[in-house]
Scaffold this active site. Sequence first.
Site, PDB file in Angstrom:
ATOM      1  N   ASP A  73      47.964  41.546  34.410  1.00  0.00           N
ATOM      2  CA  ASP A  73      48.380  40.793  35.592  1.00  0.00           C
ATOM      3  C   ASP A  73      48.821  41.784  36.662  1.00  0.00           C
ATOM      4  OD1 ASP A  73      48.720  38.507  37.128  1.00  0.00           O
ATOM      5  OD2 ASP A  73      50.734  38.103  36.391  1.00  0.00           O
ATOM      6  N   GLY A  74      48.677  41.374  37.901  1.00  0.00           N
ATOM      7  CA  GLY A  74      49.125  42.160  39.036  1.00  0.00           C
ATOM      8  C   GLY A  74      50.010  41.312  39.918  1.00  0.00           C
ATOM      9  N   GLU A  95      45.776  43.566  40.386  1.00  0.00           N
ATOM     10  CA  GLU A  95      45.048  42.837  39.339  1.00  0.00           C
ATOM     11  C   GLU A  95      43.947  43.730  38.748  1.00  0.00           C
ATOM     12  OE1 GLU A  95      45.759  39.953  38.050  1.00  0.00           O
ATOM     13  OE2 GLU A  95      46.755  38.738  39.573  1.00  0.00           O
ATOM     14  N   ASP A  99      44.256  36.453  34.851  1.00  0.00           N
ATOM     15  CA  ASP A  99      44.351  35.243  35.672  1.00  0.00           C
ATOM     16  C   ASP A  99      43.761  35.470  37.060  1.00  0.00           C
ATOM     17  OD1 ASP A  99      46.294  36.745  36.981  1.00  0.00           O
ATOM     18  OD2 ASP A  99      47.960  35.430  36.450  1.00  0.00           O
ATOM     19  N   HIS A 111      50.691  31.539  35.294  1.00  0.00           N
ATOM     20  CA  HIS A 111      51.942  30.766  35.356  1.00  0.00           C
ATOM     21  C   HIS A 111      51.817  29.419  34.645  1.00  0.00           C
ATOM     22  CE1 HIS A 111      53.194  33.857  38.133  1.00  0.00           C
ATOM     23  NE2 HIS A 111      52.089  33.641  38.819  1.00  0.00           N
ATOM     24  N   ASP A 125      53.054  39.324  33.796  1.00  0.00           N
ATOM     25  CA  ASP A 125      53.617  38.980  35.103  1.00  0.00           C
ATOM     26  C   ASP A 125      55.029  39.553  35.233  1.00  0.00           C
ATOM     27  OD1 ASP A 125      53.576  37.409  37.663  1.00  0.00           O
ATOM     28  OD2 ASP A 125      55.251  36.409  36.672  1.00  0.00           O
TER      29      ASP A 125
END
Length: 154
Positions: free
Chosen positions: A7-8, A45, A68, A118, A128
């Site tokens: 995740d970024g 990301e 994501d 999320h 995250d």
Amino acid sequence: MIELYTDGASRGNPGPGGYGTILRWKHHVKEITAGYRKTTNNRMELLAVIVGLEAVTKPGIPITVFSDSKYVVDAVEKRWVFGWQKKGFKGKANADLWSRFLRIYAKHNVKFVWVKGHAGHPENERCDELAVASALSPHLLIDEGFESGINNPG
């Protein structure tokens, strides 16, 4: 098979940003994270995926990347990035990172799976947390590719 979760995050776009990566192989788990003083969400990301793949030292092991980021997953799974490469990434943002991605991607057997962000996915939530914490860190790195302006057309 190696599972790679990524995740970024970016606090503003552009703004301070970070990435979080979790590598899982059998019973081994490794977390990798870093933060940058000025960058974009898409760069973080993509960098999360790159750093995760670069951490795998044995080529040929199947790797499933869980991300994501539609930007990253679609660019690879729909093969857009290979067309961008043929055109020298002309007019495309993040050419430095896409070139770096393609060099490491070629050494591995990689499959991408998009996960909803999320949404309670434990590893995505942890990535995250890592990305946001890194973005908020007082010790931020310089994203040379972004700050130089070379890789961001327009």
